[in-house]
Enzyme design. Structure first.
Site, PDB file in Angstrom:
ATOM      1  N   ARG A 128       0.640  -1.434  -0.340  1.00  0.00           N
ATOM      2  CA  ARG A 128       0.300   0.023   0.494  1.00  0.00           C
ATOM      3  C   ARG A 128       0.875   1.116   0.207  1.00  0.00           C
ATOM      4  NH1 ARG A 128      -3.336  -3.010  -1.150  1.00  0.00           N
ATOM      5  NH2 ARG A 128      -5.106  -4.018  -0.737  1.00  0.00           N
ATOM      6  N   ASP A 132       3.800  -0.182  -6.986  1.00  0.00           N
ATOM      7  CA  ASP A 132       2.701  -0.242  -8.439  1.00  0.00           C
ATOM      8  C   ASP A 132       1.891   0.296  -7.569  1.00  0.00           C
ATOM      9  OD1 ASP A 132       0.700  -2.492  -9.740  1.00  0.00           O
ATOM     10  OD2 ASP A 132       0.438  -3.609  -8.352  1.00  0.00           O
ATOM     11  N   GLU A 192      -3.662   6.872  -4.816  1.00  0.00           N
ATOM     12  CA  GLU A 192      -4.551   6.655  -5.617  1.00  0.00           C
ATOM     13  C   GLU A 192      -5.575   7.632  -6.633  1.00  0.00           C
ATOM     14  OE1 GLU A 192      -4.187   2.052  -5.999  1.00  0.00           O
ATOM     15  OE2 GLU A 192      -1.938   2.133  -4.735  1.00  0.00           O
ATOM     16  N   HIS A 225      -1.236  -0.421  -9.727  1.00  0.00           N
ATOM     17  CA  HIS A 225      -1.803  -0.935  -8.940  1.00  0.00           C
ATOM     18  C   HIS A 225      -2.251  -1.983 -10.059  1.00  0.00           C
ATOM     19  CE1 HIS A 225      -3.884  -1.286  -4.660  1.00  0.00           C
ATOM     20  NE2 HIS A 225      -3.493  -2.725  -5.342  1.00  0.00           N
TER      21      HIS A 225
HETATM   22  C1  DGY Z   1      -5.309  -6.439  -3.065  1.00  0.00           C
HETATM   23  O1  DGY Z   1      -5.650  -7.156  -2.628  1.00  0.00           O
HETATM   24  O2  DGY Z   1      -5.573  -5.960  -1.582  1.00  0.00           O
HETATM   25  C2  DGY Z   1      -4.328  -6.269  -3.224  1.00  0.00           C
HETATM   26  O3  DGY Z   1      -3.742  -4.327  -3.688  1.00  0.00           O
HETATM   27  C3  DGY Z   1      -4.013  -6.059  -5.144  1.00  0.00           C
HETATM   28  O4  DGY Z   1      -2.893  -5.571  -5.458  1.00  0.00           O
END
Ligand code: DGY
Length: 316
Positions: A235, A259, A264, A282
């Protein structure tokens, strides 16, 4: 079940189309936009018995309170940091998530980002496309992956899957968790600064939420050092994003593969301008196969709830 006797649920979205199809086959579905004004919700929505949401939206105490008949929240993600779990528990609302089915894909993306960042793959791709290589420009030499110490912050399901993937090439795998993981073959480093100092590449794989907020701060980044690379598939909130931007700008760390971001889909413009940073929107679990498996798991949890059975993958 007649149309009228079907449970009413809220799709808090927009949600992934395959999941919506499954929901619509079973339930009377009301779509509520993630930024909807809860004070003006259609009265029919207030009869919803379940809410289906995804990781970056989750479920606040406010949406739970706006749905007085709410029994369950089915989350289309493994991370539940945006769900007010304490409030759900206090209100007797069950919560499910989608663990396991996405582990491999998130780990694959972490390894992809590791190689892309350390070997300058994205920057070199831009160089080829721009014609600079053909014009005679020489790409810079990159760092190497093989033989490096890979530090995994958070040796849970996804952290272990990353470790398995990098084990054949890593010099050593070390990890930092709140507690030592029993039976792990990897070396535990209890002190986070020492852990960062020993890591050549630090991969953030811990779960998010308030306890992990800014776990990676300026001191950790400085300990990682000028040759160090950070990868984050967890995160955005786990890293102090301002400190990360500053460390990258000053070349106090060598690069980052990201990512996930704090706000976001907003990505700080400073990061976008940096060639030693690889950015993803993401995409950890975003494969056709895994998104379908996640949707099936959300539906299996809802089916279990409405059949009066234990949830398949309960959080609460
Ligand atoms: C989730 O499912 O929490 C993740 O962020 C997948 O990328």
């Amino acid at each position: 079940m007649t149309e009228n006797s079907r449970p009413i649920i809220v799709a808090y979205g927009p949600l992934y189309p395959y999941l919506m199809e499954g929901l619509e086959r079973r339930f009377t579905v009301h779509c509520v936009a993630a930024d909807a004004d809860l004070a003006t919700l259609d009265p029919a929505v207030r009869n919803a018995r379940a809410l289906v949401s995804f990781g970056s939206v989750g479920a606040s105490a406010a949406i739970m309170d706006a749905l007085p008949k709410l029994e369950m929240i089915g989350l289309f993600s493994v991370g539940y940091d945006k769900v007010d779990v304490d409030h759900a528990r206090a209100q007797g609302i069950r919560v499910s998530n989608t663990p396991d089915v996405l582990t491999d894909d998130v780990a694959d993306l972490a390894v992809g980002l590791l190689y892309a960042t350390v070997r300058n793959i994205a920057a070199n791709d831009r160089m080829v496309r721009s014609g600079a290589w053909e014009r005679g420009e020489k790409p810079a030499l990159s760092g190497r992956v093989t033989g490096r110490t890979i530090g995994i912050l958070g040796l849970g399901r996804i952290g272990r899957a990353i470790a398995m993937r990098v084990a054949p090439v890593a010099g050593e795998i070390i990890y930092h968790n709140r507690r030592k993981a029993p039976e792990s073959p990897y070396r535990y480093v209890a002190d986070p600064i020492a852990f960062a100092r020993e890591s050549d590449v630090l991969i953030v794989a811990t779960s998010g939420g308030p306890e992990a907020a800014k776990l990676v701060d300026a001191a950790i980044l400085d300990a990682l050092g000028a040759e160090g690379v950070i990868i984050n598939i967890s995160r955005g909130s786990v890293i102090d994003e301002n400190a990360l931007v500053a460390a990258l700008a000053d070349k106090r760390i060598a690069g980052a593969g990201l990512d996930v971001f704090v706000a976001e889909p907003h990505v700080p413009s400073a990061l976008m301008a940096m060639d030693h940073v690889v950015l993803q929107p993401h995409q950890g679990s975003a494969t056709v196969q895994t998104r379908a498996a996640m949707a099936d798991l959300v539906l299996a949890n809802l089916d279990a709830h409405f059949a009066g059975k234990p949830l398949v993958t309960p959080v609460v």
